[in-house]
Design an enzyme around this catalytic site. Structure first.
Site, PDB file in Angstrom:
ATOM      1  N   HIS A  96      11.963   1.384   6.269  1.00 39.58           N
ATOM      2  CA  HIS A  96      11.778  -0.039   5.938  1.00 39.58           C
ATOM      3  C   HIS A  96      12.242  -0.901   7.106  1.00 39.58           C
ATOM      4  O   HIS A  96      13.413  -0.871   7.487  1.00 39.58           O
ATOM      5  CB  HIS A  96      12.578  -0.382   4.677  1.00 39.58           C
ATOM      6  CG  HIS A  96      12.115  -1.620   3.976  1.00 39.58           C
ATOM      7  ND1 HIS A  96      12.000  -2.840   4.614  1.00 39.58           N
ATOM      8  CD2 HIS A  96      11.731  -1.836   2.700  1.00 39.58           C
ATOM      9  CE1 HIS A  96      11.568  -3.746   3.756  1.00 39.58           C
ATOM     10  NE2 HIS A  96      11.388  -3.155   2.593  1.00 39.58           N
ATOM     11  N   ASN A 131     -10.442   0.704   0.852  1.00 42.71           N
ATOM     12  CA  ASN A 131      -8.980   0.700   0.810  1.00 42.71           C
ATOM     13  C   ASN A 131      -8.551   0.322  -0.600  1.00 42.71           C
ATOM     14  O   ASN A 131      -8.648  -0.837  -0.997  1.00 42.71           O
ATOM     15  CB  ASN A 131      -8.437  -0.303   1.832  1.00 42.71           C
ATOM     16  CG  ASN A 131      -6.911  -0.356   1.857  1.00 42.71           C
ATOM     17  OD1 ASN A 131      -6.244   0.241   1.014  1.00 42.71           O
ATOM     18  ND2 ASN A 131      -6.358  -1.095   2.789  1.00 42.71           N
ATOM     19  N   HIS A 161      -3.268   7.245   4.787  1.00 43.54           N
ATOM     20  CA  HIS A 161      -3.627   5.994   4.121  1.00 43.54           C
ATOM     21  C   HIS A 161      -4.900   5.414   4.727  1.00 43.54           C
ATOM     22  O   HIS A 161      -5.041   5.331   5.945  1.00 43.54           O
ATOM     23  CB  HIS A 161      -2.481   4.991   4.255  1.00 43.54           C
ATOM     24  CG  HIS A 161      -2.820   3.617   3.778  1.00 43.54           C
ATOM     25  ND1 HIS A 161      -3.320   3.373   2.513  1.00 43.54           N
ATOM     26  CD2 HIS A 161      -2.736   2.405   4.394  1.00 43.54           C
ATOM     27  CE1 HIS A 161      -3.520   2.082   2.371  1.00 43.54           C
ATOM     28  NE2 HIS A 161      -3.185   1.478   3.495  1.00 43.54           N
ATOM     29  N   HIS A 220      -2.575  20.141   6.124  1.00 39.23           N
ATOM     30  CA  HIS A 220      -3.518  19.061   5.811  1.00 39.23           C
ATOM     31  C   HIS A 220      -2.804  17.715   5.926  1.00 39.23           C
ATOM     32  O   HIS A 220      -1.619  17.600   5.574  1.00 39.23           O
ATOM     33  CB  HIS A 220      -4.080  19.227   4.400  1.00 39.23           C
ATOM     34  CG  HIS A 220      -4.634  20.592   4.128  1.00 39.23           C
ATOM     35  ND1 HIS A 220      -5.872  21.001   4.569  1.00 39.23           N
ATOM     36  CD2 HIS A 220      -4.101  21.651   3.466  1.00 39.23           C
ATOM     37  CE1 HIS A 220      -6.090  22.249   4.188  1.00 39.23           C
ATOM     38  NE2 HIS A 220      -5.024  22.671   3.514  1.00 39.23           N
ATOM     39  N   HIS A 252     -14.918   5.338   3.464  1.00 40.02           N
ATOM     40  CA  HIS A 252     -16.349   5.051   3.344  1.00 40.02           C
ATOM     41  C   HIS A 252     -16.789   5.000   1.892  1.00 40.02           C
ATOM     42  O   HIS A 252     -17.548   4.107   1.502  1.00 40.02           O
ATOM     43  CB  HIS A 252     -17.137   6.127   4.092  1.00 40.02           C
ATOM     44  CG  HIS A 252     -18.614   5.879   4.142  1.00 40.02           C
ATOM     45  ND1 HIS A 252     -19.493   6.383   3.199  1.00 40.02           N
ATOM     46  CD2 HIS A 252     -19.362   5.147   5.005  1.00 40.02           C
ATOM     47  CE1 HIS A 252     -20.721   5.995   3.498  1.00 40.02           C
ATOM     48  NE2 HIS A 252     -20.676   5.243   4.590  1.00 40.02           N
ATOM     49  N   CYS A 259       0.795  -1.229   0.000  1.00 47.26           N
ATOM     50  CA  CYS A 259       0.000   0.000   0.000  1.00 47.26           C
ATOM     51  C   CYS A 259       0.827   1.278   0.000  1.00 47.26           C
ATOM     52  O   CYS A 259       0.286   2.359  -0.245  1.00 47.26           O
ATOM     53  CB  CYS A 259      -0.943  -0.006   1.200  1.00 47.26           C
ATOM     54  SG  CYS A 259      -2.141  -1.362   1.191  1.00 47.26           S
TER      55      CYS A 259
END
Length: 461
Positions: A243, A372, A339, A335, A368, A164
């Site tokens: 990582h 995802n 994710h 802002h 919503h 992702c």
């Protein structure tokens, strides 16, 4: 005297040359296009229930677990799934099914982006494609080059297995290329193929991904061409990648695997929250000094030192520790583009960064409306901010994403241009209904209980 003048002139010239070279290395977003499938691919409550009922390996316990997961997921009834789900063939996908899913997105979003930006396919110098869970030969990037007849000297990168957080990795690839080459245009294409990755078993750690992931994608056009600077939307200020693959629990918390029966799926382990929190802390520790004002950094350092001293004194006297100091990211960020990994992910980020509901609203509403969508999620969140006209020139937007490996990547953008009138925004047809008064999940209303005698049957209220 002339010698001194020469050296002064030479010194100033070298400074100007260094500054001028840095300007050629800057990374701008010209435009982006989020993918919106057709309405017949919308996963409402009834269709989702029908898909679940087709899985004959699920018992009553698994059905209840799925229902509870969907009800608490924060996902609504307007998300999208691949066409194969509605054809009832999700358990037997072909390679062509996965390729066709990606081609639909490629042909729609890239075409719209190129037409709107006025940049032709032949003007693209760099192409970076990230689709983690579908590998084809020729590659997906080669399919795009072939379809749009791009130049034979184009620099192409095809990323897989990045999860992702892959879209920020793709941006980082482009950013590094821009440091070496002037006046280049780059196209980043980010998506995920759900067609070949539907899990048809009953392992709880693997069926959860069926509830969360939905169809989506985004094409982003970037440049370091100074002549196009005035047309740009965003300027990249910094990007940090963390990582934790060297840690076994982090590495194993998100994996593509097979269950005991040999059914392939995506495993989400119990160590995931801990791995995500640890990666987030390490990532923020690096990016904070790059993006926050010095007074806030000094304040945090002083508060931390005072807490450490008072904690030491308290421990010797048997007292309790003082509250953990939290750095205020809102002093340098306007802002937050988070994710949409799930409701728990958004809640966790809100707590760790001490964000208010207004800050979390774009991520919650994106989850919503679109679910995802893996690596492309960030850009739907950005689209929400754009559609709500929150983004003003000079504003700073922090993006944070997580991915298998385990990875946490973040970057800061500065708004440098106009986002337009919103007519091309992926939210244009639904933005007026967001945020709704409540995010009540319709699954509880329609599938309120499950018949214990026949656990394969959902009973409508």
């Amino acid at each position: 005297m002339l010698v001194y003048a020469f050296w002064i002139f030479h010194f100033l010239f070298m400074i100007w040359k260094w500054i001028d070279r840095k300007r050629d290395q800057e990374c701008y977003i010209l435009d982006y296009e989020c993918y919106k499938p057709s309405d017949d691919r919308m996963v409402d409550t009834v269709s989702s229930g029908e898909i679940m009922k087709r899985n004959k390996t699920l018992g009553l316990v698994e059905y209840k677990f799925l229902l509870k997961a969907i009800v608490s997921s924060g996902i609504g009834e307007q998300t999208y799934a691949p066409g194969i789900m509605f054809a009832g063939r999700e358990e037997n996908p072909t390679l062509q099914d996965g390729i066709s899913e990606m081609e639909e997105f490629f042909h729609d979003s890239i075409q719209k982006l190129l037409i709107r930006s006025g940049i032709s396919a032949q003007e693209i110098d760099v192409l970076v494609v990230n689709v983690s869970m579908l590998s084809a030969v020729p590659s997906l990037s080669a399919m795009i080059v072939n379809h749009y007849k791009m130049r034979d000297d184009i620099k192409v990168f095809n990323l897989t297995g990045m999860g992702c957080s892959a879209s920020l990795i793709s941006v980082n690839v482009v950013q590094n290329i821009f440091k070496s080459y002037k006046n280049k245009n780059a196209l980043v294409v980010t998506s995920e193929s759900l067609t070949p990755n539907w899990y048809s078993g009953n392992d709880r750690s693997m069926i959860l991904s069926n509830c969360l992931f939905r169809t989506g994608g985004c094409a982003i056009l970037l440049t370091n061409n100074r002549a196009l600077k005035h047309k740009s939307m965003l300027k990249l200020k910094c990007l940090v990648r963390t990582h934790h693959g060297a840690k076994d629990d982090s590495y194993n918390c998100c994996t593509q695997a097979e269950d005991a029966e040999g059914r392939q799926g995506f495993h989400l382990g119990k160590s995931l929250p801990k791995a995500a929190s640890r990666a987030l802390v390490d990532n923020l520790r690096v990016i904070a000094p790059k993006i926050l004002p010095i007074p806030e950094l000094i304040r945090f350092m002083v508060v931390s030192l005072v807490r450490k001293w008072t904690s030491t004194v308290s421990s010797t006297k048997g007292g309790s520790n003082s509250p953990r100091p939290v750095i205020n990211f809102k002093t340098g960020v306007d802002h937050f583009c988070l994710h949409t990994g799930g409701k728990a992910v958004i809640d966790g980020l809100g707590i760790n960064l001490e964000l208010c509901e207004n800050d979390l609203e774009p991520a919650r509403m994106t989850l919503h409306r679109f679910g995802n969508t893996s690596a492309s999620s960030l850009w739907y969140v950005l689209g929400y901010m754009e559609a709500k006209k929150r983004l003003k020139k000079g504003d700073r937007v922090l993006m944070i994403s997580f991915g298998a490996g385990f990875k946490c990547n973040s970057c800061l953008w500065e708004v440098v241009g106009d986002f337009g009138d919103g007519t091309n925004n992926v939210w244009k047809d639904s933005i007026d209904s967001y945020p709704p008064n409540t995010l009540a999940n319709p699954f509880m209303e329609k599938y309120g209980w499950i018949n214990d005698e026949d656990p394969s049957t959902f009973v409508m209220r």
